[in-house]
Design a protein around this motif. Structure first.
Motif, PDB file in Angstrom:
ATOM      1  N   LEU A 102       0.836  -1.214   0.000  1.00 35.47           N
ATOM      2  CA  LEU A 102       0.000   0.000   0.000  1.00 35.47           C
ATOM      3  C   LEU A 102       0.864   1.256   0.000  1.00 35.47           C
ATOM      4  CD1 LEU A 102      -3.034  -0.705   2.333  1.00 35.47           C
ATOM      5  CD2 LEU A 102      -2.995  -0.332  -0.121  1.00 35.47           C
ATOM      6  N   LEU A 111       2.425   1.724  -3.487  1.00 37.76           N
ATOM      7  CA  LEU A 111       1.391   2.123  -4.443  1.00 37.76           C
ATOM      8  C   LEU A 111       1.014   3.593  -4.256  1.00 37.76           C
ATOM      9  CD1 LEU A 111       0.004   0.517  -6.618  1.00 37.76           C
ATOM     10  CD2 LEU A 111      -1.883   0.099  -5.058  1.00 37.76           C
ATOM     11  N   SER A 128       1.587   6.744  -6.815  1.00 39.31           N
ATOM     12  CA  SER A 128       0.430   7.520  -7.248  1.00 39.31           C
ATOM     13  C   SER A 128       0.642   9.008  -6.964  1.00 39.31           C
ATOM     14  CB  SER A 128      -0.801   6.980  -6.538  1.00 39.31           C
ATOM     15  OG  SER A 128      -1.754   7.975  -6.397  1.00 39.31           O
ATOM     16  N   LEU A 149       1.051  12.028  -9.826  1.00 45.80           N
ATOM     17  CA  LEU A 149       0.088  13.127  -9.859  1.00 45.80           C
ATOM     18  C   LEU A 149       0.769  14.476  -9.646  1.00 45.80           C
ATOM     19  CD1 LEU A 149      -3.026  11.681  -8.079  1.00 45.80           C
ATOM     20  CD2 LEU A 149      -2.602  12.025 -10.499  1.00 45.80           C
ATOM     21  N   VAL A 199       2.366  15.418 -12.949  1.00 46.74           N
ATOM     22  CA  VAL A 199       1.403  15.863 -13.967  1.00 46.74           C
ATOM     23  C   VAL A 199       0.820  17.227 -13.605  1.00 46.74           C
ATOM     24  CG1 VAL A 199      -0.795  15.337 -15.074  1.00 46.74           C
ATOM     25  CG2 VAL A 199       0.832  13.525 -14.643  1.00 46.74           C
ATOM     26  N   THR A 249       0.885  20.463 -16.020  1.00 47.19           N
ATOM     27  CA  THR A 249      -0.327  21.049 -16.594  1.00 47.19           C
ATOM     28  C   THR A 249      -0.720  22.370 -15.944  1.00 47.19           C
ATOM     29  OG1 THR A 249      -1.599  19.671 -15.080  1.00 47.19           O
ATOM     30  CG2 THR A 249      -1.346  18.865 -17.323  1.00 47.19           C
ATOM     31  N   ILE A 281      -3.596  24.953 -17.312  1.00 43.69           N
ATOM     32  CA  ILE A 281      -4.865  25.071 -16.588  1.00 43.69           C
ATOM     33  C   ILE A 281      -5.128  26.532 -16.227  1.00 43.69           C
ATOM     34  CG2 ILE A 281      -6.054  24.460 -14.453  1.00 43.69           C
ATOM     35  CD1 ILE A 281      -4.721  21.742 -14.605  1.00 43.69           C
ATOM     36  N   VAL A 306      -8.797  -1.583  -1.681  1.00 50.72           N
ATOM     37  CA  VAL A 306      -8.069  -0.331  -1.423  1.00 50.72           C
ATOM     38  C   VAL A 306      -7.084  -0.060  -2.555  1.00 50.72           C
ATOM     39  CG1 VAL A 306      -6.668   0.921   0.225  1.00 50.72           C
ATOM     40  CG2 VAL A 306      -8.234  -0.837   1.027  1.00 50.72           C
ATOM     41  N   CYS A 307      -6.363  -1.121  -2.944  1.00 51.49           N
ATOM     42  CA  CYS A 307      -5.398  -0.952  -4.034  1.00 51.49           C
ATOM     43  C   CYS A 307      -6.100  -0.527  -5.319  1.00 51.49           C
ATOM     44  CB  CYS A 307      -4.641  -2.254  -4.272  1.00 51.49           C
ATOM     45  SG  CYS A 307      -3.595  -2.705  -2.904  1.00 51.49           S
ATOM     46  N   ILE A 326      -6.972   3.105  -5.131  1.00 54.80           N
ATOM     47  CA  ILE A 326      -5.810   3.995  -5.309  1.00 54.80           C
ATOM     48  C   ILE A 326      -5.468   4.105  -6.796  1.00 54.80           C
ATOM     49  CG2 ILE A 326      -3.347   4.297  -4.864  1.00 54.80           C
ATOM     50  CD1 ILE A 326      -3.718   2.958  -2.202  1.00 54.80           C
ATOM     51  N   ILE A 327      -5.421   2.945  -7.469  1.00 55.44           N
ATOM     52  CA  ILE A 327      -5.076   2.949  -8.896  1.00 55.44           C
ATOM     53  C   ILE A 327      -6.101   3.762  -9.688  1.00 55.44           C
ATOM     54  CG2 ILE A 327      -4.901   1.495 -10.941  1.00 55.44           C
ATOM     55  CD1 ILE A 327      -3.763  -0.694  -9.106  1.00 55.44           C
ATOM     56  N   THR A 337      -5.971   7.523  -9.005  1.00 52.98           N
ATOM     57  CA  THR A 337      -4.834   8.171  -9.653  1.00 52.98           C
ATOM     58  C   THR A 337      -5.170   8.536 -11.094  1.00 52.98           C
ATOM     59  OG1 THR A 337      -3.418   6.751  -8.334  1.00 52.98           O
ATOM     60  CG2 THR A 337      -2.383   7.947 -10.128  1.00 52.98           C
ATOM     61  N   THR A 343      -7.781  11.379 -11.380  1.00 53.57           N
ATOM     62  CA  THR A 343      -7.211  12.705 -11.142  1.00 53.57           C
ATOM     63  C   THR A 343      -6.397  13.146 -12.347  1.00 53.57           C
ATOM     64  OG1 THR A 343      -7.002  11.969  -8.874  1.00 53.57           O
ATOM     65  CG2 THR A 343      -6.050  14.084  -9.404  1.00 53.57           C
ATOM     66  N   LEU A 344      -5.700  12.174 -12.940  1.00 50.22           N
ATOM     67  CA  LEU A 344      -4.929  12.451 -14.150  1.00 50.22           C
ATOM     68  C   LEU A 344      -5.845  12.983 -15.259  1.00 50.22           C
ATOM     69  CD1 LEU A 344      -1.910  11.631 -14.305  1.00 50.22           C
ATOM     70  CD2 LEU A 344      -2.619   9.797 -15.837  1.00 50.22           C
ATOM     71  N   LEU A 357      -7.036  16.515 -14.496  1.00 54.65           N
ATOM     72  CA  LEU A 357      -6.031  17.544 -14.770  1.00 54.65           C
ATOM     73  C   LEU A 357      -5.886  17.765 -16.273  1.00 54.65           C
ATOM     74  CD1 LEU A 357      -3.287  16.599 -12.174  1.00 54.65           C
ATOM     75  CD2 LEU A 357      -4.618  18.693 -12.238  1.00 54.65           C
ATOM     76  N   LEU A 358      -5.827  16.661 -17.032  1.00 54.80           N
ATOM     77  CA  LEU A 358      -5.646  16.794 -18.477  1.00 54.80           C
ATOM     78  C   LEU A 358      -6.841  17.487 -19.119  1.00 54.80           C
ATOM     79  CD1 LEU A 358      -4.028  13.360 -19.366  1.00 54.80           C
ATOM     80  CD2 LEU A 358      -2.938  15.594 -19.250  1.00 54.80           C
TER      81      LEU A 358
END
Lengths: 197, 197
Positions: free
Chosen positions: A11, A14, A18, A22, A25, A29, A33, B71-72, B75-76, B79, B82-83, B86-87
């Protein structure tokens, strides 16, 4: 025990990956933005307030520090003088934070116009703060030193019917703006002198 | 169980098309499908997240401990969401404004989490990729179709092109939330009729 350690380790790895991705990025950006926000949210309000300006206020802008916060100031040139500025303040409306762009005449410390930029007010009711001409026009020529409040609270501001909370939110933003203006005015004057004539 | 890659891909387009057959991901499906453009934009964003999360979950399926798998996954998924957020802010700001809160809500979209749990965690990389692509495309198509039906019936036009003739009175019920349920139900009914032959 080994299973527990494995869980914690995985965890942690990971989450840190993450977070790292983020952060990278966001960094990349951030500029784009900001530009997009400027173009789609702030520009219409600025252009409306500084309609008579002969320069491009979006180009003649600078950043003033208020403590640790950055405040973007947009300058309008009227009659060959950089007299008009606009900047943004935050108020709390019915649907959350809203941004209000405020135009000020630097010589008289009077409001030349306001415009709502970002908001999440109810469409058709609170969102009128952005479009209602009469509501916005009442602020013109008010001095940016007084305390703004709606008529229900003993102030001078007419509310938009059905959107009292939104109208109060605009007042909150204006009060914040007048305090902010007092703090950053010397800095603004200094920066304006540095602008290319 | 041994399906070919092509089968894994095509099942998402009809047999297991998300909002209709799986009846998952209803919240964004009903919330943003007011116009075809919004529906497709949302679909593409979800597809991107779905593919990326399926790939990663499938790659790490032997490392992720069973007890903390959810949970994993979150998280993935979070992420990538959010990416995307932002993009979209940086490059397609108008669409971002329209989709608003539904973009961050992809994190809790059951389609994405469901595929990670039910498919990618148990399958190899390539089938998971095909699955994500298929389900994502199916979701995009479904939202687009739903958006198209609602936009045409509710406003009489699509992309500003009037399709129903000038005598058509817009049935505004269709672009409101309850209309979404009705449209979804009717389209599912139609799909079942076609499927039965």
């Amino acid at each position: 025990m080994r299973e527990l350690i494995k869980m914690v380790v995985i965890l942690t790895i990971l989450s840190s990956f993450s977070g790292g991705i983020l952060a990278y990025v966001k960094d990349v950006t951030e500029k784009d933005i900001d530009m997009q926000r400027l173009k789609f949210e702030k520009a219409p309000a600025i252009k409306e307030i500084l309609a008579n300006a002969t320069n491009d206020p979006l180009k003649d802008r600078f950043v003033v520090m208020d403590g640790k916060k950055k405040v973007s100031v947009f300058v309008g040139k009227v009659d060959e003088k950089f007299n008009f500025i606009t900047f943004e303040a935050q108020g709390k409306g019915f649907g959350g934070d809203m941004g209000v762009m405020i135009g000020v005449n630097l010589e008289e410390d009077k409001i030349i116009g306001i415009g709502v930029t970002t908001h999440s007010e109810t469409p058709g009711i609170g969102s009128k703060a952005k479009t209602d001409k009469a509501f916005k026009a009442q602020f013109v020529d008010m001095a940016l030193v007084e305390k703004f409040s709606v008529k229900d609270d003993g102030g001078a501001v007419d509310t938009i019917s059905g959107a009292t909370v939104t109208s109060k939110g605009v007042c909150i933003a204006l009060n914040q703006a007048s305090a902010l203006y007092k703090r950053i005015k010397p800095e603004i004057l200094k920066k304006i002198n540095e602008l290319p004539k | 169980m041994a399906k070919t890659l092509a089968q894994e891909f095509t099942k998402g387009l009809w047999d297991e098309i998300p909002p209709f057959r799986l009846v998952l991901g209803l919240c964004p499906a009903l919330g943003v499908s007011t116009t075809m453009e919004n529906g497709i934009g949302m679909g593409i964003a979800t597809t991107f997240v779905l593919i990326c999360s399926n790939i990663l979950v499938s790659l790490f399926r032997n490392i992720i401990p069973t007890k903390v798998r959810i949970v994993c996954f979150i998280i993935i998924i979070a992420t990538f969401v959010t990416l995307v957020e932002l993009l979209m802010q940086a490059y397609t700001y108008e669409l971002f404004l329209k989709l608003g809160v539904f973009i961050p809500l992809i994190v809790v979209n059951c389609v994405v989490l469901g595929r990670a749990e039910a498919f990618a965690y148990k399958n190899k990389l390539l089938p998971s990729l095909a699955d994500g692509l298929g389900i994502g495309l199916g979701f995009t198509m479904a939202l687009g179709a739903l958006g198209f039906v609602r936009e045409v019936l509710g406003t009489g036009a699509c992309y500003g092109v009037n399709l129903m003739g000038s005598s058509y009175k817009p049935f505004t019920f269709m672009v409101e939330a309850p209309g979404a349920f009705v449209a979804l139900g009717l389209m599912l009914c139609l799909m079942n009729m076609v499927g039965k032959k």
